[in-house]
Design a protein around this motif. Sequence first.
Motif, PDB file in Angstrom:
ATOM      1  N   ARG B  61       6.165  34.329  15.643  1.00  0.00           N
ATOM      2  CA  ARG B  61       4.725  34.408  15.417  1.00  0.00           C
ATOM      3  C   ARG B  61       3.975  34.745  16.708  1.00  0.00           C
ATOM      4  O   ARG B  61       3.110  35.604  16.747  1.00  0.00           O
ATOM      5  CB  ARG B  61       4.259  33.043  14.910  1.00  0.00           C
ATOM      6  CG  ARG B  61       3.201  33.066  13.874  1.00  0.00           C
ATOM      7  CD  ARG B  61       2.827  31.632  13.574  1.00  0.00           C
ATOM      8  NE  ARG B  61       1.800  31.186  14.500  1.00  0.00           N
ATOM      9  CZ  ARG B  61       0.513  31.407  14.299  1.00  0.00           C
ATOM     10  NH1 ARG B  61       0.109  32.003  13.222  1.00  0.00           N
ATOM     11  NH2 ARG B  61      -0.364  31.014  15.172  1.00  0.00           N
ATOM     12  N   ARG B  65       1.781  38.040  17.464  1.00  0.00           N
ATOM     13  CA  ARG B  65       0.334  37.935  17.718  1.00  0.00           C
ATOM     14  C   ARG B  65      -0.032  38.574  19.059  1.00  0.00           C
ATOM     15  O   ARG B  65      -1.065  39.213  19.177  1.00  0.00           O
ATOM     16  CB  ARG B  65      -0.107  36.465  17.708  1.00  0.00           C
ATOM     17  CG  ARG B  65      -0.248  35.909  16.306  1.00  0.00           C
ATOM     18  CD  ARG B  65      -0.649  34.458  16.346  1.00  0.00           C
ATOM     19  NE  ARG B  65      -2.032  34.257  16.736  1.00  0.00           N
ATOM     20  CZ  ARG B  65      -3.046  34.243  15.879  1.00  0.00           C
ATOM     21  NH1 ARG B  65      -2.825  34.419  14.603  1.00  0.00           N
ATOM     22  NH2 ARG B  65      -4.272  34.048  16.296  1.00  0.00           N
ATOM     23  N   GLY B  69      -2.428  41.909  19.830  1.00  0.00           N
ATOM     24  CA  GLY B  69      -3.656  41.633  20.568  1.00  0.00           C
ATOM     25  C   GLY B  69      -4.484  40.533  19.946  1.00  0.00           C
ATOM     26  O   GLY B  69      -5.702  40.498  20.091  1.00  0.00           O
ATOM     27  N   LYS B  70      -3.836  39.603  19.239  1.00  0.00           N
ATOM     28  CA  LYS B  70      -4.586  38.563  18.546  1.00  0.00           C
ATOM     29  C   LYS B  70      -4.320  37.179  19.108  1.00  0.00           C
ATOM     30  O   LYS B  70      -4.811  36.189  18.597  1.00  0.00           O
ATOM     31  CB  LYS B  70      -4.200  38.566  17.059  1.00  0.00           C
ATOM     32  CG  LYS B  70      -4.771  39.765  16.334  1.00  0.00           C
ATOM     33  CD  LYS B  70      -4.194  39.883  14.954  1.00  0.00           C
ATOM     34  CE  LYS B  70      -4.732  41.129  14.274  1.00  0.00           C
ATOM     35  NZ  LYS B  70      -3.881  41.518  13.153  1.00  0.00           N
ATOM     36  N   HIS B  71      -3.514  37.112  20.132  1.00  0.00           N
ATOM     37  CA  HIS B  71      -3.162  35.814  20.692  1.00  0.00           C
ATOM     38  C   HIS B  71      -4.309  35.313  21.565  1.00  0.00           C
ATOM     39  O   HIS B  71      -4.855  36.051  22.376  1.00  0.00           O
ATOM     40  CB  HIS B  71      -1.891  35.942  21.526  1.00  0.00           C
ATOM     41  CG  HIS B  71      -1.200  34.647  21.774  1.00  0.00           C
ATOM     42  ND1 HIS B  71      -1.653  33.751  22.696  1.00  0.00           N
ATOM     43  CD2 HIS B  71      -0.108  34.077  21.200  1.00  0.00           C
ATOM     44  CE1 HIS B  71      -0.842  32.682  22.692  1.00  0.00           C
ATOM     45  NE2 HIS B  71       0.098  32.875  21.788  1.00  0.00           N
ATOM     46  N   ALA B  72      -4.659  34.044  21.375  1.00  0.00           N
ATOM     47  CA  ALA B  72      -5.823  33.509  22.076  1.00  0.00           C
ATOM     48  C   ALA B  72      -5.572  33.333  23.569  1.00  0.00           C
ATOM     49  O   ALA B  72      -6.511  33.251  24.347  1.00  0.00           O
ATOM     50  CB  ALA B  72      -6.218  32.175  21.457  1.00  0.00           C
ATOM     51  N   GLN B  75      -5.051  37.756  27.305  1.00  0.00           N
ATOM     52  CA  GLN B  75      -6.255  38.586  27.312  1.00  0.00           C
ATOM     53  C   GLN B  75      -6.034  39.829  28.150  1.00  0.00           C
ATOM     54  O   GLN B  75      -5.474  39.747  29.236  1.00  0.00           O
ATOM     55  CB  GLN B  75      -7.419  37.822  27.950  1.00  0.00           C
ATOM     56  CG  GLN B  75      -8.008  36.770  27.063  1.00  0.00           C
ATOM     57  CD  GLN B  75      -9.175  36.100  27.756  1.00  0.00           C
ATOM     58  OE1 GLN B  75      -9.794  36.667  28.656  1.00  0.00           O
ATOM     59  NE2 GLN B  75      -9.467  34.884  27.351  1.00  0.00           N
ATOM     60  N   GLY B 113      -0.555  28.832  22.913  1.00  0.00           N
ATOM     61  CA  GLY B 113       0.770  29.143  23.436  1.00  0.00           C
ATOM     62  C   GLY B 113       1.165  28.216  24.565  1.00  0.00           C
ATOM     63  O   GLY B 113       0.678  27.093  24.665  1.00  0.00           O
ATOM     64  N   ARG B 116      -1.280  30.904  29.741  1.00  0.00           N
ATOM     65  CA  ARG B 116      -2.362  31.862  29.623  1.00  0.00           C
ATOM     66  C   ARG B 116      -2.014  33.063  30.490  1.00  0.00           C
ATOM     67  O   ARG B 116      -1.631  32.899  31.652  1.00  0.00           O
ATOM     68  CB  ARG B 116      -3.672  31.263  30.133  1.00  0.00           C
ATOM     69  CG  ARG B 116      -4.349  30.394  29.096  1.00  0.00           C
ATOM     70  CD  ARG B 116      -5.715  29.976  29.577  1.00  0.00           C
ATOM     71  NE  ARG B 116      -6.254  28.973  28.685  1.00  0.00           N
ATOM     72  CZ  ARG B 116      -7.116  29.248  27.696  1.00  0.00           C
ATOM     73  NH1 ARG B 116      -7.544  30.484  27.508  1.00  0.00           N
ATOM     74  NH2 ARG B 116      -7.556  28.287  26.919  1.00  0.00           N
TER      75      ARG B 116
END
Lengths: 376, 346
Positions: B61, B65, B69-72, B75, B113, B116
């Motif tokens: 998952r 993600r 480009g959807k992982h919090a 960035q 996750g 960062r």
Amino acid sequence: MMKVSCSQEDLNRGLAVVGRAVATRAVLPITNNVLIAAEGSQLKLAATNLEVAITCWIGATIEEEGTITIPARLVTDFVNSLPSGRIDMTVAPRGQSVELTCARYEAHISGLDAADFPPIPKIDEGVTIKVKSEELRTAINQVAFAAASEESRPVLTGVQADFDGDTLTLAAADGFRLAVRKLTLDNVVEEKVTVIIPARSLAELNRLITDQEEPVELTINPKKSQVIFRLRNVEMVSQLIQGTFPNYDQLIPQSYTTKAVVNLADFLRATRSASIFARDGSGIVRLQVMPKDGKGKIAISARAEEVGDNVGEVDATVEGEETKIAFNGKYLVDVLGVLGEDEVAFEATTSSSPGVLRPVGKDNYVHVVMPMFVQW
Amino acid sequence: MWNVIGQPKAVELLRHSLESGRLAHAYLFVGQPHVGKATLAINLAQALNCEQGIEPCGQCRSCLRIAAGKHADVQIIGRLPDTGSGEAGPKKEISIGQIRELQQAAGLRPYEGKHRVFIIDSAEHLNEESANCLLKTLEEPPPEVLIILLAANDARLLPTIVSRCQRVELLPVPANTIEQELVEHRQIEPDKAKAFSRLCRGGIGWAISASLNERLPQERSLRLNELQELVTTSLDKRFDFATKLAAQFNKNRDSVEEVLRLWLDWWRDLLLVKEGCAEFITNVDQEETLVQHSEGYNVAEIRHFIEAIRAALEQLEQNANPRLVLEVLMLSIPNREEERIKRPSA
């Protein structure tokens, strides 16, 4: 597929609650959306800006369970504009838009797949405490303002929360002032835990608990990366700040040479009026503590070149020596505004060492302010 | 699985650091455009957050993600779209506001996750203010935070930025590797694959997008036609073209640079063909035209114009007036032999 109905009042209130966590300038565009999920007998609303996530449950009649995310601003403003009454929301099977009807109004709002929404953290295990909501609210009010607003040291933008036995100690500092507040928990924590919670999250929490009477339940996850606050029908999760908070114990002066006990309202008024003149003079407010036969007074003055000056006096019970000390007026006004007791004790040593303020009659709060150097 | 292609050294370095748990706190990936810097950075972000182990599995998952480009916690920071001036295209710089947001986010523990990861795309676009603002975080990022800077040319970064990162150089991918990848893994016809693998000048990303998207090769043939027309057209038309290109430069610098690089390739190929080294040419699909054209020039002319293009590129880089630079370039286009014959002698 989703088919649900609820009242306009409930939905409006729920959206206003989670709206505080909607991202404004989003790194992930989907965080501008609010998650709407119909599960069981309740409608769940959730939003996150990746620092704070707020979830709110409202009563609803659910015909078909389902979930979707739609733009938060749009739906909040729209629902707010509707007359009170019943709202029906429908999402077609595999659809990416919500059909919303209320009385003779109807809207279609395009959304995004809920699977792409950042997961709202669930915290089921970890250190859990309960604290009276009123107590917590006052404590946050007395501490959070002292945190730095924008700082190259991220730890100072947070409030350190130290859980030990049945005591929670909240502390915040921005390099010029320090606020420390102790409060009693409703239960005892087995291990000592220390975390740093963003001051902004706590301010947000304070807005959420204004009309809550039940105790607030708080859990810190085992990784110590998140804290969850459980309120009635609302949950707020905040990311924690990493790093080590400065050891502030050594910053609190252990003794004083002058101590003045003053009426809080009088002190606050005199400081406010001095601050008006101080605006043009780098915010400097001067305090002159004058003892006289066990009684005495404090003269609070400010002056600005080419503008003028003022002085105000308040009666005080002074012990110790006469002293002169200057502070940034804003810092004094900030702390005097949140003390909430009738009298305040002001302690000082020299004009270059920090001043200490404590509410009289309570030993759960201490505030330290750094002085400013001035020519007298 | 690491899906960056043709960068065994860089992958090996990162894999080794991951295995021994001694990852640097900040990386600088240097390499020409489309060489795979962002892919490598995303791979590294996946590896750090993968639910399976220390290799990016690409299946879990978290990996999915991140790839989408959807992982919090991952960035990508680049130039924001320019909405103010009403023109398409990104802003000129990465602003200090974006860096402050990064720093604020970096202070928080990861959201979903384990780490960062902040990827700063085209770090050359950091202005002095934002670069200086980044220094402190770059030197000592909080634990669980990794900053990856991507840059085509690290000479354009502040030395203080470069010295705070571990530099990883990504070399141009060999044409054969690209050709093989296109044919074997992406089912591209061998002819096309051969052409794209040469045309991309080692930037595999370009070859892949060209094979997926008809627009890129079409645009290229359009540019080549333009170029071929220019050599036979009148000075007036050439100046018109220069004006058009200069206007385009003001909106989008990179696209003009792209045109000139294409010209550079073309003339380099002419030189190669002229000298009988046709096997090294870039524009493999145009070999016949090249042979035909090369007859019209002598070596000195070709060389002279190549130098003119290089000078133009350098001057544009140095913020010379684009219209003047391009007009001067137009004046240096050599006339082909047949034109000279046709023209009445003065």
